[in-house]
Design a protein around this motif. Structure first.
Motif, short mmCIF file in Angstrom:
data_model
loop_
_atom_site.label_atom_id
_atom_site.label_comp_id
_atom_site.label_asym_id
_atom_site.label_seq_id
_atom_site.Cartn_x
_atom_site.Cartn_y
_atom_site.Cartn_z
N SER A 59 12.98 -40.75 31.98
CA SER A 59 12.70 -41.58 33.22
C SER A 59 11.87 -40.37 33.95
CB SER A 59 14.79 -41.83 34.30
OG SER A 59 15.06 -40.50 34.03
N ALA A 60 10.79 -40.22 33.82
CA ALA A 60 9.74 -38.86 34.89
C ALA A 60 8.94 -38.70 34.01
CB ALA A 60 10.53 -37.34 34.77
N SER A 61 8.23 -38.98 33.97
CA SER A 61 6.33 -38.12 34.03
C SER A 61 5.38 -36.91 34.70
CB SER A 61 6.09 -39.16 33.58
OG SER A 61 5.28 -39.63 34.96
N VAL A 62 4.80 -36.41 33.92
CA VAL A 62 3.92 -35.55 34.54
C VAL A 62 2.57 -36.13 35.05
CG1 VAL A 62 3.22 -33.05 34.03
CG2 VAL A 62 5.57 -33.51 34.05
N ASN A 63 2.04 -35.98 35.73
CA ASN A 63 0.80 -36.56 35.93
C ASN A 63 -0.65 -35.99 36.49
OD1 ASN A 63 2.53 -39.01 36.15
ND2 ASN A 63 2.85 -39.05 37.91
N ALA A 64 -1.44 -36.06 35.95
CA ALA A 64 -2.79 -35.44 36.47
C ALA A 64 -4.33 -36.30 36.40
CB ALA A 64 -3.43 -34.61 35.21
N SER A 65 -4.74 -36.29 37.78
CA SER A 65 -5.63 -37.45 38.38
C SER A 65 -6.44 -36.36 38.41
CB SER A 65 -5.19 -38.25 39.31
OG SER A 65 -4.33 -36.77 40.47
N LEU A 66 -7.54 -37.34 38.92
CA LEU A 66 -8.65 -36.63 39.42
C LEU A 66 -9.36 -38.18 39.99
CD1 LEU A 66 -11.26 -34.54 39.45
CD2 LEU A 66 -12.05 -35.73 37.44
N GLY A 67 -9.33 -37.52 41.36
CA GLY A 67 -10.43 -38.83 42.65
C GLY A 67 -11.48 -38.55 43.46
N PHE A 68 -11.68 -39.97 43.79
CA PHE A 68 -12.72 -39.80 44.95
C PHE A 68 -12.54 -40.50 45.94
CE2 PHE A 68 -16.16 -41.71 46.68
CZ PHE A 68 -17.59 -41.15 47.53
N GLN A 69 -12.83 -39.93 47.60
CA GLN A 69 -12.19 -40.36 48.73
C GLN A 69 -13.27 -40.35 49.79
OE1 GLN A 69 -8.57 -38.44 50.03
NE2 GLN A 69 -7.90 -38.52 48.42
N SER A 127 -17.36 -37.88 55.47
CA SER A 127 -17.44 -37.05 54.51
C SER A 127 -17.24 -37.54 53.34
CB SER A 127 -16.37 -35.83 54.77
OG SER A 127 -15.09 -36.38 54.22
N ASN A 128 -16.92 -37.27 51.67
CA ASN A 128 -17.22 -37.75 50.68
C ASN A 128 -16.40 -36.35 49.87
OD1 ASN A 128 -18.51 -40.63 50.83
ND2 ASN A 128 -19.59 -39.49 51.07
N ARG A 129 -15.57 -37.04 49.24
CA ARG A 129 -14.65 -35.49 48.79
C ARG A 129 -14.16 -35.74 47.28
NH1 ARG A 129 -9.44 -33.82 51.05
NH2 ARG A 129 -8.83 -35.41 51.05
N LEU A 130 -14.66 -35.51 45.99
CA LEU A 130 -14.01 -34.96 44.97
C LEU A 130 -12.27 -34.11 44.80
CD1 LEU A 130 -14.06 -36.31 41.65
CD2 LEU A 130 -15.33 -33.99 41.44
N VAL A 131 -11.58 -35.32 44.40
CA VAL A 131 -9.81 -34.22 44.67
C VAL A 131 -9.27 -34.91 42.87
CG1 VAL A 131 -7.09 -34.65 45.77
CG2 VAL A 131 -9.53 -35.70 47.07
N ALA A 132 -9.00 -32.97 42.71
CA ALA A 132 -7.84 -33.11 41.31
C ALA A 132 -6.67 -32.75 41.46
CB ALA A 132 -8.49 -31.75 40.70
N GLY A 133 -5.47 -33.56 41.22
CA GLY A 133 -4.08 -33.90 41.49
C GLY A 133 -3.67 -33.24 40.34
N VAL A 134 -2.23 -32.97 40.30
CA VAL A 134 -1.32 -33.31 39.89
C VAL A 134 -0.05 -32.97 40.61
CG1 VAL A 134 -0.56 -30.53 40.27
CG2 VAL A 134 0.01 -31.04 37.88
N GLY A 135 1.00 -33.48 39.99
CA GLY A 135 2.47 -34.07 40.08
C GLY A 135 3.30 -34.45 39.27
N VAL A 136 4.24 -34.57 39.39
CA VAL A 136 5.51 -35.76 39.00
C VAL A 136 5.41 -37.17 39.75
CG1 VAL A 136 6.38 -33.74 38.35
CG2 VAL A 136 7.36 -34.24 40.04
#
Length: 202
Positions: free
Chosen positions: A162-172, A185-194
């Protein structure tokens, strides 16, 4: 007004999405009584608090200086899986930012659609499209930043049933960046979460 674009930085994001293409292999479902895990069943609710950090520069036309921005965002998100692949999401966002030594905090909300690819063993790649708003002067239209589009690619690594660890890369892309009218502005965003699945569908 001129912003410094991050076009070349989109290459890593495209790579994440391309690597997320599903294979013919089948995996197991997330569920309270499953020992192996596959795609997320319809009706599953996901709680996903995430933290992201970003740093970029903005140059305004007619000014010689380059502004330096650093931002920390905390975004607890709720998702509902309408099918084994599609998930609608909504969440709240808190952003603390520093601009050339001065700092401020804004509150906002996000909404979006996530596509969960077919599993690769214990890993589920995903891609999402969303939008959001951040309020710098209370919950009014004054000094409000608009985030659209918000593009994200990443992977979930399943942990237990019932869980996962997430890693992502995004553009905003952000209009009225920092709550300042006429600035984008334009941003490149690296994220980590659960992600937690407290009420998985059976």
């Amino acid at each position: 007004m001129k912003t410094r674009l991050l076009g070349p930085a989109l290459a890593p994001l495209c790579a994440v999405v391309l690597l997320s293409l599903p294979s013919p292999a089948h995996g197991a479902q997330i569920g309270p009584h499953e020992k192996t895990y596959r795609s997320i069943p319809p009706g599953t609710i996901e709680f996903s608090p995430s933290v992201s950090y970003s740093h970029w520069n903005v140059k305004r036309e007619g000014y010689g200086n380059v502004d330096t921005f650093t931002k920390l965002e905390i975004t607890p998100t709720i998702g509902y899986c309408v099918s084994r692949h599609y998930e609608v999401t909504g969440g709240f966002m808190t952003r603390h930012e520093s601009n050339n030594g001065s700092s401020q905090t804004a509150l906002g909300a996000t909404a979006g659609l996530t596509y969960n690819f077919s599993p690769q063993g214990g890993i589920i790649p995903f891609a999402s499209l969303g939008f959001g708003a951040l309020f710098y002067d209370g919950f009014s239209l004054n000094n409000t930043a608009v985030l659209a589009p918000m593009l994200t690619g990443g992977v979930r690594v399943l942990v237990g049933s019932s869980a996962s660890v997430n890693a992502s890369l995004g553009f905003q892309h952000e209009d009225h960046a920092g709550g300042e009218f006429g600035v984008s502005s334009n941003r490149l965003v690296a994220g980590v979460g659960v992600s937690l699945f407290p009420w998985p569908s059976r």
